[in-house]
Design an enzyme around this catalytic site. Sequence first.
Site, PDB file in Angstrom:
ATOM      1  N   CYS A   6       0.816  -1.212   0.000  1.00 27.75           N
ATOM      2  CA  CYS A   6       0.000   0.000   0.000  1.00 27.75           C
ATOM      3  C   CYS A   6       0.856   1.270   0.000  1.00 27.75           C
ATOM      4  CB  CYS A   6      -0.914   0.003   1.229  1.00 27.75           C
ATOM      5  SG  CYS A   6      -2.234   1.240   1.159  1.00 27.75           S
ATOM      6  N   ASP A 135      -5.763  -2.876  12.140  1.00 32.90           N
ATOM      7  CA  ASP A 135      -4.559  -2.043  12.152  1.00 32.90           C
ATOM      8  C   ASP A 135      -4.378  -1.478  13.559  1.00 32.90           C
ATOM      9  OD1 ASP A 135      -2.349  -0.640  11.286  1.00 32.90           O
ATOM     10  OD2 ASP A 135      -3.437   0.674   9.911  1.00 32.90           O
TER      11      ASP A 135
END
Length: 216
Positions: A6, A135
């Site tokens: 990412c 996360d």
Amino acid sequence: MQVKFCGFTQASDVQQAIELGADALGFVFYPPSPRAVTAEQAKSLLQQVPAFVSVVALVVNIQPSELVALADSVDFDVIQFHGDESAEQCQQLARSVNKRWVKALRINQDTHDLQNIQSQIKDYAQAGASSILLDAYHKDAYGGTGERFDWSLIPKDSALPIILAGGLTPDNIGDTLKLPIQAVDVSGGIESAKGIKDAGKMAAFIRAVKSTRWRS
């Protein structure tokens, strides 16, 4: 196990990730992020992405009109909601552009426990999420901090496939071997600077995942 890289900002990094076999590429459409790209930049970067490599648009508390405009100009496959969006908001936003979506939950080990994490995942599952991303929580940032949360808070009987993010590197990815996850998502752990990927780290990450998961 699937791998998502990412935070791309450079065409050469995109090409390298594709050659290494990344399953998904994430692009950040959140201007405060040091890895943010504009729609025009993303269109240029996506020109070299082949079929069967998923393109993920990471957004944070985006307005409906902004998401529609983004979907009209950028050919992405999946939305990653990484802000404070409720299950209902994610559902409505995704339907407005007819896209599959995942929701990121920022895990704060001081306030979260397995029960409320499972409850939140169930809510997003019922709203139509394809996966949930776990996360680390940070009070000043929506992801990309390089911090790791307590992995004992990953539920074993999740209502959705789990994508693990937060503090992953080529050196510690082997520690995920026995975790109940379907994919991993990495940004800072494969960089030489924010938004600038390191070819050696990307290669080492892919090798480590393959040796610990795909060959086991």
